[in-house]
Design an enzyme around this catalytic site. Structure first.
Site, PDB file in Angstrom:
ATOM      1  N   ASP A   8       1.014  -1.377  -0.153  1.00 27.76           N
ATOM      2  CA  ASP A   8      -0.071   0.015  -0.057  1.00 27.76           C
ATOM      3  C   ASP A   8       0.870   1.251  -0.201  1.00 27.76           C
ATOM      4  OD1 ASP A   8      -2.910   0.658   1.880  1.00 27.76           O
ATOM      5  OD2 ASP A   8      -1.745   1.957   0.806  1.00 27.76           O
ATOM      6  N   ASP A 114      -3.591   2.416  -5.327  1.00 27.18           N
ATOM      7  CA  ASP A 114      -2.408   2.467  -4.607  1.00 27.18           C
ATOM      8  C   ASP A 114      -2.254   1.048  -3.901  1.00 27.18           C
ATOM      9  OD1 ASP A 114      -3.745   2.739  -1.977  1.00 27.18           O
ATOM     10  OD2 ASP A 114      -2.212   3.789  -1.477  1.00 27.18           O
ATOM     11  N   GLU A 115      -2.904  -0.194  -4.100  1.00 23.27           N
ATOM     12  CA  GLU A 115      -2.881  -1.129  -3.613  1.00 23.27           C
ATOM     13  C   GLU A 115      -2.717  -2.274  -4.108  1.00 23.27           C
ATOM     14  OE1 GLU A 115      -5.711  -2.193  -0.294  1.00 23.27           O
ATOM     15  OE2 GLU A 115      -6.208   0.014  -0.408  1.00 23.27           O
TER      16      GLU A 115
HETATM   17  P1  TTP Z   1      -5.368   5.066   0.951  1.00 18.24           P
HETATM   18  O1  TTP Z   1      -4.328   4.156   0.884  1.00 18.24           O
HETATM   19  O2  TTP Z   1      -6.261   4.769   1.868  1.00 18.24           O
HETATM   20  O3  TTP Z   1      -4.522   6.341   1.503  1.00 18.24           O
HETATM   21  P2  TTP Z   1      -3.063   6.851   1.297  1.00 18.24           P
HETATM   22  O4  TTP Z   1      -2.455   6.181   0.551  1.00 18.24           O
HETATM   23  O5  TTP Z   1      -3.258   8.491   1.101  1.00 18.24           O
HETATM   24  O6  TTP Z   1      -2.465   6.884   2.932  1.00 18.24           O
HETATM   25  P3  TTP Z   1      -1.887   5.536   3.791  1.00 18.24           P
HETATM   26  O7  TTP Z   1      -0.508   5.877   3.573  1.00 18.24           O
HETATM   27  O8  TTP Z   1      -2.757   5.595   4.771  1.00 18.24           O
HETATM   28  O9  TTP Z   1      -2.188   4.552   2.710  1.00 18.24           O
HETATM   29  O10 TTP Z   1      -5.913   5.587  -0.334  1.00 18.24           O
HETATM   30  C1  TTP Z   1      -5.003   5.712  -1.635  1.00 18.24           C
HETATM   31  C2  TTP Z   1      -5.348   6.989  -2.269  1.00 18.24           C
HETATM   32  O11 TTP Z   1      -6.818   7.181  -2.618  1.00 18.24           O
HETATM   33  C3  TTP Z   1      -5.223   8.530  -1.468  1.00 18.24           C
HETATM   34  O12 TTP Z   1      -3.888   8.733  -1.603  1.00 18.24           O
HETATM   35  C4  TTP Z   1      -6.054   9.112  -2.128  1.00 18.24           C
HETATM   36  C5  TTP Z   1      -7.172   8.348  -2.540  1.00 18.24           C
HETATM   37  N1  TTP Z   1      -8.303   8.416  -1.484  1.00 18.24           N
HETATM   38  C6  TTP Z   1      -9.457   9.372  -1.827  1.00 18.24           C
HETATM   39  O13 TTP Z   1      -9.518  10.063  -2.887  1.00 18.24           O
HETATM   40  N2  TTP Z   1     -10.673   9.633  -0.886  1.00 18.24           N
HETATM   41  C7  TTP Z   1     -10.711   8.569   0.093  1.00 18.24           C
HETATM   42  O14 TTP Z   1     -11.560   8.519   1.044  1.00 18.24           O
HETATM   43  C8  TTP Z   1      -9.429   7.867   0.433  1.00 18.24           C
HETATM   44  C9  TTP Z   1      -9.632   6.625   1.709  1.00 18.24           C
HETATM   45  C10 TTP Z   1      -8.738   7.582  -0.555  1.00 18.24           C
HETATM   46 MG    MG Z   2      -2.260   4.093   0.335  1.00 19.60          MG
END
Ligand code: TTP
Ligand code: MG
Length: 357
Positions: A8, A114-115
């Protein structure tokens, strides 16, 4: 035994913005809607870790994020930078990251932008699996100048929970023997499928950690309906779900928050035209088999945040942008009169999507 990894990206959208804008470096970054000096009406997409210290997080109203950032600034902390997103770029970076992972194993499931889950069972030991994960992280850092967090375990469940344990830039290995003791102290909320409501319900019965929930007998999980049995297994670290190779798109859609609440039907249908045309274009670019995308769904959020959706499943997929728009409008019309809007509420947001049936 299986060895499964979950990767992730850290603060993904914000990390890309920080990378590409030298003046953002090390600053609190908030990606999302325009805050319009605190009056903005959209939400936060994501915030980097520096901005999260101010309490800012994904899905929070952008106006709240602005208020938190202002409070921090008044305390003498660094002012936050608010920026819009560049979604095409994130998609491109995402594809490059997936390609990097595929350089190490062909068994990759892209579970979100992103996963990814990937199978490292061919590694001969946990140590070797960890080395591969480390190489992937290093290659992402070198080529993309971004950090990722990875979790490794015997299944997707453990891998996913593990990847979240040492963010950012983490690498967490949970062996088969460690799995149960790894899970026990964690909040029940960490189990995918347990949301805020179930968490609260369990808390009322004195259940906070996974260890607490493990005291329940199998029969006591019947209250959870269909997935009680699955939950009984999950809290014991058991999960058989396979890596799904093709990431399948299930729906394509867009929504828009109006700059001000709107009552004017002409203005709303105009916005629906723009949204449906844009969704139709994205749908056209899908590489998947399109024949089952037969359900049109619209969303309306009123000024008081009441949110309704309506859908209609067609016999065949819409043939043109016009037909798609027409279907969306048919669903929207009841919201202009007493059928769906007896109190004549103003509209805050509308959205439209096409969904695989
Ligand atoms: P995530 O992997 O949930 O968050 P992140 O990568 O920003 O942070 P983390 O380090 O905790 O993993 O989500 C990936 C991307 O998806 C995030 O950068 C932006 C988008 N996103 C949104 O647009 N709205 C949301 O509510 C969420 C959870 C994510
Ligand atoms: Mg993330």
């Amino acid at each position: 035994m299986r060895i499964i990894a979950h990767l992730d990206m850290d603060a993904f959208f914000a990390a890309v913005e920080e990378r590409d804008n030298p003046r953002f470096k090390g600053k609190p970054i908030v990606v999302g809607a325009d805050p319009v000096g605190g009056k903005g009406r959209g939400v936060v997409s994501t915030a980097n870790y520096v901005a999260r210290k101010y309490g800012i997080h994904s899905a929070m109203p952008i106006s709240t994020a602005w208020r938190l950032a202002e409070a921090a600034r008044k305390r003498g902390e660094t002012a936050a930078i608010f920026t819009g997103g560049h979604f095409e770029k994130y998609g491109k970076v995402s594809a490059e990251i997936m390609d990097i992972i595929r350089g190490y194993t062909p068994l990759v499931e892209e579970s979100s932008i992103d996963e990814a889950y990937f199978d490292l069972s061919s590694a001969e030991s946990w140590e070797q699996a960890k080395e591969i994960a480390q190489k992937i992280k290093t290659e992402i850092k070198d080529k993309e100048r971004l950090t990722a967090s990875v979790g490794i375990g015997t299944n997707k469940l453990i891998a996913k929970i593990a990847s979240d344990m040492q963010k950012p830039d983490g690498l967490t290995l949970v062996t088969e023997e460690q799995a149960e003791s790894f899970l026990e102290p964690l909040s029940v909320r960490k189990i995918p499928g347990i949301g805020p409501k179930t968490e609260l319900l369990l808390a009322k019965q004195g259940v906070k950690t996974i260890k607490d929930l493990k005291k329940w007998k199998r029969e006591e999980f019947e209250d959870f309906g269909g997935w009680g049995n699955e939950l009984y297994n999950r809290i014991r670290g058991k999960d058989e779900s396979p890596i799904v190779l093709e990431y399948e798109t299930k729906s394509v859609g867009e929504q828009e928050t109006f700059p001000e609440d709107v009552a004017d039907a002409a203005k709303i249908t105009e916005t629906m035209r723009v949204l449906s045309d844009s969704v139709w274009r994205s749908f056209g670019k899908l590489k998947d088999d399109k024949k089952d995308f037969r359900t049109v769904v619209i969303t309306v959020r009123f000024a008081d945040f009441e949110t309704k959706t309506k859908s209609h499943t067609l016999k065949n997929i819409p043939k043109s942008a016009d037909e798609f728009y027409f279907e969306a409008i048919k669903l929207l019309l009841p919201f202009f009169d007493k059928r769906e809007n007896p109190k004549h509420k103003k509209f805050r947001l509308i959205g439209v999507r096409i969904v695989k049936h």
